[in-house]
Design a protein around this motif. Structure first.
Motif, PDB file in Angstrom:
ATOM      1  N   PHE A  62     -23.802  24.322  23.422  1.00  0.00           N
ATOM      2  CA  PHE A  62     -24.746  23.888  24.441  1.00  0.00           C
ATOM      3  C   PHE A  62     -24.223  24.261  25.812  1.00  0.00           C
ATOM      4  CE2 PHE A  62     -26.188  20.400  27.303  1.00  0.00           C
ATOM      5  CZ  PHE A  62     -27.527  20.726  27.307  1.00  0.00           C
ATOM      6  N   ASN A  63     -25.048  24.931  26.585  1.00  0.00           N
ATOM      7  CA  ASN A  63     -24.705  25.307  27.947  1.00  0.00           C
ATOM      8  C   ASN A  63     -25.055  24.132  28.859  1.00  0.00           C
ATOM      9  OD1 ASN A  63     -24.497  26.311  30.509  1.00  0.00           O
ATOM     10  ND2 ASN A  63     -25.505  28.255  30.041  1.00  0.00           N
ATOM     11  N   GLU A  64     -24.049  23.450  29.378  1.00  0.00           N
ATOM     12  CA  GLU A  64     -24.276  22.249  30.184  1.00  0.00           C
ATOM     13  C   GLU A  64     -25.116  22.511  31.428  1.00  0.00           C
ATOM     14  OE1 GLU A  64     -20.817  19.934  31.049  1.00  0.00           O
ATOM     15  OE2 GLU A  64     -20.093  20.083  29.000  1.00  0.00           O
ATOM     16  N   SER A  65     -25.084  23.709  31.948  1.00  0.00           N
ATOM     17  CA  SER A  65     -25.876  23.987  33.148  1.00  0.00           C
ATOM     18  C   SER A  65     -27.375  23.960  32.863  1.00  0.00           C
ATOM     19  CB  SER A  65     -25.477  25.331  33.752  1.00  0.00           C
ATOM     20  OG  SER A  65     -25.794  26.380  32.856  1.00  0.00           O
ATOM     21  N   SER A  66     -27.768  24.108  31.600  1.00  0.00           N
ATOM     22  CA  SER A  66     -29.197  24.119  31.276  1.00  0.00           C
ATOM     23  C   SER A  66     -29.844  22.758  31.497  1.00  0.00           C
ATOM     24  CB  SER A  66     -29.436  24.592  29.844  1.00  0.00           C
ATOM     25  OG  SER A  66     -28.905  23.673  28.927  1.00  0.00           O
ATOM     26  N   TYR A  67     -29.088  21.666  31.389  1.00  0.00           N
ATOM     27  CA  TYR A  67     -29.717  20.367  31.603  1.00  0.00           C
ATOM     28  C   TYR A  67     -29.873  20.045  33.086  1.00  0.00           C
ATOM     29  CZ  TYR A  67     -25.318  17.701  32.371  1.00  0.00           C
ATOM     30  OH  TYR A  67     -24.140  17.198  32.841  1.00  0.00           O
ATOM     31  N   LYS A  68     -29.296  20.852  33.934  1.00  0.00           N
ATOM     32  CA  LYS A  68     -29.466  20.659  35.367  1.00  0.00           C
ATOM     33  C   LYS A  68     -30.669  21.428  35.914  1.00  0.00           C
ATOM     34  CE  LYS A  68     -24.635  19.633  35.869  1.00  0.00           C
ATOM     35  NZ  LYS A  68     -23.336  20.043  36.321  1.00  0.00           N
ATOM     36  N   SER A  69     -31.282  22.229  35.071  1.00  0.00           N
ATOM     37  CA  SER A  69     -32.482  22.945  35.482  1.00  0.00           C
ATOM     38  C   SER A  69     -33.686  22.008  35.367  1.00  0.00           C
ATOM     39  CB  SER A  69     -32.699  24.174  34.600  1.00  0.00           C
ATOM     40  OG  SER A  69     -33.105  23.772  33.314  1.00  0.00           O
ATOM     41  N   ASP A 119     -36.181  22.590  33.499  1.00  0.00           N
ATOM     42  CA  ASP A 119     -36.841  22.882  32.229  1.00  0.00           C
ATOM     43  C   ASP A 119     -36.840  21.682  31.279  1.00  0.00           C
ATOM     44  OD1 ASP A 119     -37.228  25.451  33.157  1.00  0.00           O
ATOM     45  OD2 ASP A 119     -35.455  26.236  32.138  1.00  0.00           O
ATOM     46  N   LEU A 120     -35.894  20.781  31.446  1.00  0.00           N
ATOM     47  CA  LEU A 120     -35.773  19.629  30.554  1.00  0.00           C
ATOM     48  C   LEU A 120     -35.933  18.331  31.334  1.00  0.00           C
ATOM     49  CD1 LEU A 120     -32.601  20.657  28.514  1.00  0.00           C
ATOM     50  CD2 LEU A 120     -34.973  20.826  27.781  1.00  0.00           C
ATOM     51  N   ASN A 121     -36.476  17.325  30.682  1.00  0.00           N
ATOM     52  CA  ASN A 121     -36.506  15.989  31.256  1.00  0.00           C
ATOM     53  C   ASN A 121     -35.246  15.284  30.769  1.00  0.00           C
ATOM     54  OD1 ASN A 121     -37.319  13.724  32.599  1.00  0.00           O
ATOM     55  ND2 ASN A 121     -38.848  13.121  31.093  1.00  0.00           N
ATOM     56  N   LYS A 131     -39.461  10.510  25.774  1.00  0.00           N
ATOM     57  CA  LYS A 131     -39.877  11.014  27.091  1.00  0.00           C
ATOM     58  C   LYS A 131     -38.776  11.873  27.714  1.00  0.00           C
ATOM     59  CE  LYS A 131     -40.423   6.834  29.025  1.00  0.00           C
ATOM     60  NZ  LYS A 131     -40.002   6.064  27.904  1.00  0.00           N
ATOM     61  N   TYR A 132     -37.532  11.607  27.291  1.00  0.00           N
ATOM     62  CA  TYR A 132     -36.400  12.410  27.763  1.00  0.00           C
ATOM     63  C   TYR A 132     -36.013  13.389  26.658  1.00  0.00           C
ATOM     64  CZ  TYR A 132     -36.170   8.601  31.107  1.00  0.00           C
ATOM     65  OH  TYR A 132     -36.483   7.670  32.062  1.00  0.00           O
ATOM     66  N   THR A 158     -35.566  16.076  21.649  1.00  0.00           N
ATOM     67  CA  THR A 158     -36.675  16.994  21.380  1.00  0.00           C
ATOM     68  C   THR A 158     -36.102  18.364  21.056  1.00  0.00           C
ATOM     69  OG1 THR A 158     -36.955  17.793  23.648  1.00  0.00           O
ATOM     70  CG2 THR A 158     -38.129  15.758  23.057  1.00  0.00           C
ATOM     71  N   GLU A 159     -36.958  19.258  20.655  1.00  0.00           N
ATOM     72  CA  GLU A 159     -36.524  20.614  20.361  1.00  0.00           C
ATOM     73  C   GLU A 159     -36.537  21.514  21.596  1.00  0.00           C
ATOM     74  OE1 GLU A 159     -38.456  22.339  16.973  1.00  0.00           O
ATOM     75  OE2 GLU A 159     -38.257  20.493  15.817  1.00  0.00           O
ATOM     76  N   ASN A 160     -36.942  20.954  22.733  1.00  0.00           N
ATOM     77  CA  ASN A 160     -36.943  21.741  23.981  1.00  0.00           C
ATOM     78  C   ASN A 160     -35.523  22.142  24.341  1.00  0.00           C
ATOM     79  OD1 ASN A 160     -39.669  21.254  24.112  1.00  0.00           O
ATOM     80  ND2 ASN A 160     -39.469  19.571  25.553  1.00  0.00           N
TER      81      ASN A 160
END
Length: 117
Positions: A20-27, A29-31, A67-68, A114-116
């Motif tokens: 998992f790329n931790e920077s992706s949750y700071k975008s 794109d994800l709640n 929701k998250y 979620t699968e997002n």
């Protein structure tokens, strides 16, 4: 822990490994819900999600409705279970619960809902 859970509930122990790329949750794109440390909000969130009778899924302090996409924060493990039980029995208030948690060693977790990605 996987062996202990398998021994209690049956079945075989498994460990899942995720890349998992931790920077992706700071975008945007994800709640994502992030808890930096054990706080009142975090304790309420944990209690609400563990309570099978909690029905206010529109609450921001609940993720029973997913929701998250991702929740990041401290692990509510066995070391904290006694504190949660003591609180639920009304023997301590939320301020004492959170204060006592600060003395416990907590590690962080990523909880995917979620699968997002």
């Amino acid at each position: 822990m996987d062996k202990r859970v398998a021994r209690i509930y049956g079945g075989d122990p498994y460990i899942n490994e995720f890349d998992f790329n931790e920077s992706s949750y700071k975008s945007n794109d994800l709640n994502v819900k992030i808890f930096e440390s054990p706080t009142k909000e975090w304790a309420t969130f944990v209690l609400n999600n563990r309570d099978r009778k909690f029905s206010n899924t529109s609450s921001l302090n609940c993720n029973n409705d997913n929701k998250y996409d991702l929740v990041v924060g401290p692990v509510a493990d066995d070391d904290l279970a006694l504190l949660f039980r003591t609180f639920k029995r009304g023997l301590i208030d939320i301020d004492i619960l959170v204060k006592e948690m600060k003395y416990k060693k907590v590690s962080s977790q990523y909880s995917f809902h979620t699968e997002n990605h």
